[in-house]
Motif scaffolding. Sequence first.
Motif, PDB file in Angstrom:
ATOM      1  N   ARG A  11       0.840  -1.194   0.000  1.00  0.00           N
ATOM      2  CA  ARG A  11       0.000   0.000   0.000  1.00  0.00           C
ATOM      3  C   ARG A  11       0.880   1.252   0.000  1.00  0.00           C
ATOM      4  NH1 ARG A  11      -5.020  -0.999  -1.756  1.00  0.00           N
ATOM      5  NH2 ARG A  11      -6.092  -2.557  -0.498  1.00  0.00           N
ATOM      6  N   LEU A  12       1.963   1.215   0.776  1.00  0.00           N
ATOM      7  CA  LEU A  12       2.864   2.354   0.806  1.00  0.00           C
ATOM      8  C   LEU A  12       3.457   2.615  -0.565  1.00  0.00           C
ATOM      9  CD1 LEU A  12       4.836   1.756   4.138  1.00  0.00           C
ATOM     10  CD2 LEU A  12       2.995   3.371   3.728  1.00  0.00           C
ATOM     11  N   GLU A  13       3.821   1.552  -1.269  1.00  0.00           N
ATOM     12  CA  GLU A  13       4.401   1.722  -2.599  1.00  0.00           C
ATOM     13  C   GLU A  13       3.397   2.410  -3.527  1.00  0.00           C
ATOM     14  OE1 GLU A  13       7.367   1.233  -3.361  1.00  0.00           O
ATOM     15  OE2 GLU A  13       8.169  -0.094  -1.836  1.00  0.00           O
ATOM     16  N   GLN A  14       2.116   2.047  -3.425  1.00  0.00           N
ATOM     17  CA  GLN A  14       1.114   2.666  -4.277  1.00  0.00           C
ATOM     18  C   GLN A  14       0.884   4.129  -3.916  1.00  0.00           C
ATOM     19  OE1 GLN A  14      -2.436   0.106  -5.094  1.00  0.00           O
ATOM     20  NE2 GLN A  14      -1.439  -1.245  -3.645  1.00  0.00           N
ATOM     21  N   LEU A  15       1.043   4.467  -2.637  1.00  0.00           N
ATOM     22  CA  LEU A  15       0.816   5.828  -2.185  1.00  0.00           C
ATOM     23  C   LEU A  15       2.035   6.714  -2.348  1.00  0.00           C
ATOM     24  CD1 LEU A  15      -1.063   5.145   1.158  1.00  0.00           C
ATOM     25  CD2 LEU A  15      -2.058   5.993  -0.942  1.00  0.00           C
ATOM     26  N   GLY A  16       3.184   6.110  -2.635  1.00  0.00           N
ATOM     27  CA  GLY A  16       4.434   6.828  -2.524  1.00  0.00           C
ATOM     28  C   GLY A  16       4.638   7.955  -3.494  1.00  0.00           C
ATOM     29  N   LEU A  17       4.026   7.948  -4.676  1.00  0.00           N
ATOM     30  CA  LEU A  17       4.303   8.921  -5.717  1.00  0.00           C
ATOM     31  C   LEU A  17       3.996  10.337  -5.239  1.00  0.00           C
ATOM     32  CD1 LEU A  17       5.122   9.481  -8.630  1.00  0.00           C
ATOM     33  CD2 LEU A  17       2.740   9.128  -9.279  1.00  0.00           C
ATOM     34  N   GLY A  18       5.022  11.189  -5.282  1.00  0.00           N
ATOM     35  CA  GLY A  18       4.820  12.596  -4.929  1.00  0.00           C
ATOM     36  C   GLY A  18       4.364  12.804  -3.506  1.00  0.00           C
ATOM     37  N   VAL A  19       4.957  12.106  -2.528  1.00  0.00           N
ATOM     38  CA  VAL A  19       4.475  12.191  -1.152  1.00  0.00           C
ATOM     39  C   VAL A  19       4.621  13.604  -0.601  1.00  0.00           C
ATOM     40  CG1 VAL A  19       4.921  11.431   1.193  1.00  0.00           C
ATOM     41  CG2 VAL A  19       4.832   9.763  -0.645  1.00  0.00           C
ATOM     42  N   LEU A  20       5.760  14.247  -0.854  1.00  0.00           N
ATOM     43  CA  LEU A  20       5.975  15.572  -0.299  1.00  0.00           C
ATOM     44  C   LEU A  20       5.081  16.615  -0.969  1.00  0.00           C
ATOM     45  CD1 LEU A  20       9.819  15.744   0.342  1.00  0.00           C
ATOM     46  CD2 LEU A  20       7.973  15.336   1.960  1.00  0.00           C
ATOM     47  N   THR A  21       4.879  16.495  -2.281  1.00  0.00           N
ATOM     48  CA  THR A  21       3.983  17.441  -2.932  1.00  0.00           C
ATOM     49  C   THR A  21       2.525  17.138  -2.611  1.00  0.00           C
ATOM     50  OG1 THR A  21       4.179  16.081  -4.928  1.00  0.00           O
ATOM     51  CG2 THR A  21       5.474  18.093  -4.836  1.00  0.00           C
ATOM     52  N   ARG A  79      10.622   2.169   6.983  1.00  0.00           N
ATOM     53  CA  ARG A  79      10.224   1.707   5.660  1.00  0.00           C
ATOM     54  C   ARG A  79       9.346   2.738   4.961  1.00  0.00           C
ATOM     55  NH1 ARG A  79       9.212  -4.608   5.280  1.00  0.00           N
ATOM     56  NH2 ARG A  79       9.616  -4.018   3.114  1.00  0.00           N
ATOM     57  N   ALA A  80       8.573   3.491   5.733  1.00  0.00           N
ATOM     58  CA  ALA A  80       7.815   4.583   5.126  1.00  0.00           C
ATOM     59  C   ALA A  80       8.755   5.641   4.568  1.00  0.00           C
ATOM     60  CB  ALA A  80       6.870   5.207   6.146  1.00  0.00           C
ATOM     61  N   LEU A  81       9.860   5.906   5.272  1.00  0.00           N
ATOM     62  CA  LEU A  81      10.841   6.870   4.774  1.00  0.00           C
ATOM     63  C   LEU A  81      11.442   6.424   3.450  1.00  0.00           C
ATOM     64  CD1 LEU A  81      12.899   8.082   7.876  1.00  0.00           C
ATOM     65  CD2 LEU A  81      11.421   9.442   6.394  1.00  0.00           C
ATOM     66  N   TYR A  82      11.689   5.112   3.304  1.00  0.00           N
ATOM     67  CA  TYR A  82      12.222   4.600   2.037  1.00  0.00           C
ATOM     68  C   TYR A  82      11.268   4.941   0.889  1.00  0.00           C
ATOM     69  CZ  TYR A  82      15.491   1.832   4.861  1.00  0.00           C
ATOM     70  OH  TYR A  82      16.461   1.440   5.732  1.00  0.00           O
ATOM     71  N   VAL A  83       9.987   4.786   1.141  1.00  0.00           N
ATOM     72  CA  VAL A  83       8.995   5.085   0.104  1.00  0.00           C
ATOM     73  C   VAL A  83       9.007   6.567  -0.229  1.00  0.00           C
ATOM     74  CG1 VAL A  83       6.540   5.059  -0.460  1.00  0.00           C
ATOM     75  CG2 VAL A  83       7.554   3.122   0.740  1.00  0.00           C
ATOM     76  N   VAL A  84       9.076   7.411   0.790  1.00  0.00           N
ATOM     77  CA  VAL A  84       9.105   8.849   0.557  1.00  0.00           C
ATOM     78  C   VAL A  84      10.336   9.229  -0.257  1.00  0.00           C
ATOM     79  CG1 VAL A  84       9.175  11.118   1.646  1.00  0.00           C
ATOM     80  CG2 VAL A  84       7.814   9.297   2.673  1.00  0.00           C
ATOM     81  N   ARG A  85      11.488   8.655   0.069  1.00  0.00           N
ATOM     82  CA  ARG A  85      12.708   8.976  -0.667  1.00  0.00           C
ATOM     83  C   ARG A  85      12.600   8.548  -2.125  1.00  0.00           C
ATOM     84  NH1 ARG A  85      15.780   6.891   4.433  1.00  0.00           N
ATOM     85  NH2 ARG A  85      16.278   8.860   5.491  1.00  0.00           N
ATOM     86  N   ARG A  86      12.043   7.375  -2.355  1.00  0.00           N
ATOM     87  CA  ARG A  86      11.897   6.932  -3.738  1.00  0.00           C
ATOM     88  C   ARG A  86      10.941   7.838  -4.505  1.00  0.00           C
ATOM     89  NH1 ARG A  86      12.256   1.687  -1.495  1.00  0.00           N
ATOM     90  NH2 ARG A  86      10.000   1.429  -1.413  1.00  0.00           N
ATOM     91  N   SER A  87       9.919   8.356  -3.825  1.00  0.00           N
ATOM     92  CA  SER A  87       8.967   9.230  -4.510  1.00  0.00           C
ATOM     93  C   SER A  87       9.615  10.549  -4.897  1.00  0.00           C
ATOM     94  CB  SER A  87       7.748   9.482  -3.619  1.00  0.00           C
ATOM     95  OG  SER A  87       8.024  10.436  -2.609  1.00  0.00           O
ATOM     96  N   VAL A  88      10.604  10.992  -4.121  1.00  0.00           N
ATOM     97  CA  VAL A  88      11.256  12.267  -4.397  1.00  0.00           C
ATOM     98  C   VAL A  88      12.126  12.179  -5.643  1.00  0.00           C
ATOM     99  CG1 VAL A  88      13.006  13.869  -3.551  1.00  0.00           C
ATOM    100  CG2 VAL A  88      11.177  13.104  -2.043  1.00  0.00           C
ATOM    101  N   ILE A  89      12.861  11.088  -5.804  1.00  0.00           N
ATOM    102  CA  ILE A  89      13.779  10.988  -6.937  1.00  0.00           C
ATOM    103  C   ILE A  89      13.104  10.412  -8.173  1.00  0.00           C
ATOM    104  CG2 ILE A  89      15.775  10.737  -5.443  1.00  0.00           C
ATOM    105  CD1 ILE A  89      15.759   7.777  -5.909  1.00  0.00           C
ATOM    106  N   SER A  90      11.806  10.087  -8.071  1.00  0.00           N
ATOM    107  CA  SER A  90      11.071   9.627  -9.241  1.00  0.00           C
ATOM    108  C   SER A  90      10.891  10.777 -10.222  1.00  0.00           C
ATOM    109  CB  SER A  90       9.696   9.084  -8.832  1.00  0.00           C
ATOM    110  OG  SER A  90       8.885   8.891  -9.972  1.00  0.00           O
ATOM    111  N   PRO A  91      11.097  10.550 -11.516  1.00  0.00           N
ATOM    112  CA  PRO A  91      10.935  11.630 -12.493  1.00  0.00           C
ATOM    113  C   PRO A  91       9.491  11.911 -12.842  1.00  0.00           C
ATOM    114  CG  PRO A  91      11.527   9.601 -13.616  1.00  0.00           C
ATOM    115  CD  PRO A  91      11.566   9.292 -12.141  1.00  0.00           C
ATOM    116  N   SER A  92       8.552  11.328 -12.104  1.00  0.00           N
ATOM    117  CA  SER A  92       7.144  11.419 -12.524  1.00  0.00           C
ATOM    118  C   SER A  92       6.298  12.305 -11.641  1.00  0.00           C
ATOM    119  CB  SER A  92       6.542  10.010 -12.556  1.00  0.00           C
ATOM    120  OG  SER A  92       6.725   9.381 -11.309  1.00  0.00           O
ATOM    121  N   GLY A  93       6.913  13.287 -10.989  1.00  0.00           N
ATOM    122  CA  GLY A  93       5.981  14.204 -10.351  1.00  0.00           C
ATOM    123  C   GLY A  93       6.363  14.768  -9.016  1.00  0.00           C
TER     124      GLY A  93
END
Length: 412
Positions: A5-15, A365-379
């Motif tokens: 579920r975290l992986e699905q929610l991870g995209l653009g967490v900070l934005t 593990r939630a932090l790992y998801v947030v970090r991956r969402s930041v360096i993703s080029p999709s948003g």
Amino acid sequence: MLISRLEQLGLGVLTRSCPPELVDRVVGEAGRSEKRRRLLSARFTVYFVLAMCLFSQADYLEVFRLVKTGDKGLRSCSGVNKSSLTRARQRLGWPVMRELFRSVARPLGTDDELFHGLRVLALDGTLLAVPDSAGNNDAFGKSGSQRSPMGYPQARVVAVAECSSHALLDAAIGGFKDSERIVSDALDAHVATGTLLLADRGLWVLARWHRLRDQGTHLLWRIERRKARRVQDVLPDGSYLARIEANKHSKAAGTVKAPSALVRVIEYRVDGQADVVRLITSLTNHEQYPAEELAVLYARRWEIGLVFDEIKTHQRGRPVLRSQTPDGVRREIYAHLIVHHAARDLLDEAARLHRSTAERTSFTRALYVVRRSVISPSGFFPPRPESGTGASDSPRSAGVCCPAEDLATARA
């Protein structure tokens, strides 16, 4: 299951937690909007400061390289160096991050986690080591004596957290020499009607008791044994009502003497310990709020210690903050609080979708998801809506993912 579920929610967490419209509004209200177009805009600088807290082991240019993959306008830019990033952060100032934190901080717990209809909060403080620069030493101070200071300068952070969700709701920053009692006077957000605040005896002040009660909050506070001695009535559950008086030396300090307060006193011993724990509370109805339940509830005050550990040990990733100036330290601390709230918000939503609790998944593990969402080029940096196109101010119209809505559609 919850991690998926975290992986699905991870995209653009900070934005998702700090949408561009909110960032632009806070920057504008702080008077930090650009008078001319800059490559490193105030909006970008806010997200860059947040990313620095996520990637605390990386240097400025490496963090910039990681973050710019999410901004099409910056992917091919050149001429950005450490000095330009430093100047951008100085232009931003630390009050912007404080107001942004206050704008995003909110309770995350559900109604099922309330105590007799009251949201349980905890008040406490912690120390954060900062770089040993002259400015930081003057602003924050060190342990030891004036002639023999020891270690790094330390900033004192006093905060209010929701016990059930570990969400920080408000925070104030002082120096090592500043009393937690004085620093905590600036904390008012979310401490109001419908809340129950837990605090330790080191934070006890009768004037603060009256101020918080005037705001509508109920209190469960540990105090020293010599206080609340004037017994008024003994209740059937073993607790009793007593009158607590102001310190007789309060006038000597130039302060107005606070009036006395009628409180309910609960005393008990913890197994294996000889000391008696003495609590006072504004919840005087012994039938609605039994003494045994309140004694058990008070142990949840330590939940805020777990929150500090999440930030200092897992999120920060380094023993000393990186900012060399007092303004930079305050900006960095509030950025860490924003990142922590974003991660906690992510855990909370994932838990609700999975019909579980956030406590069953590690914060790391939630932090790992947030970090991956930041360096993703999709948003990481969603596009700004064009004016005059009828776009609304909602996160979805601004290009920010709405994971709960998207997942609900997918599940359907």
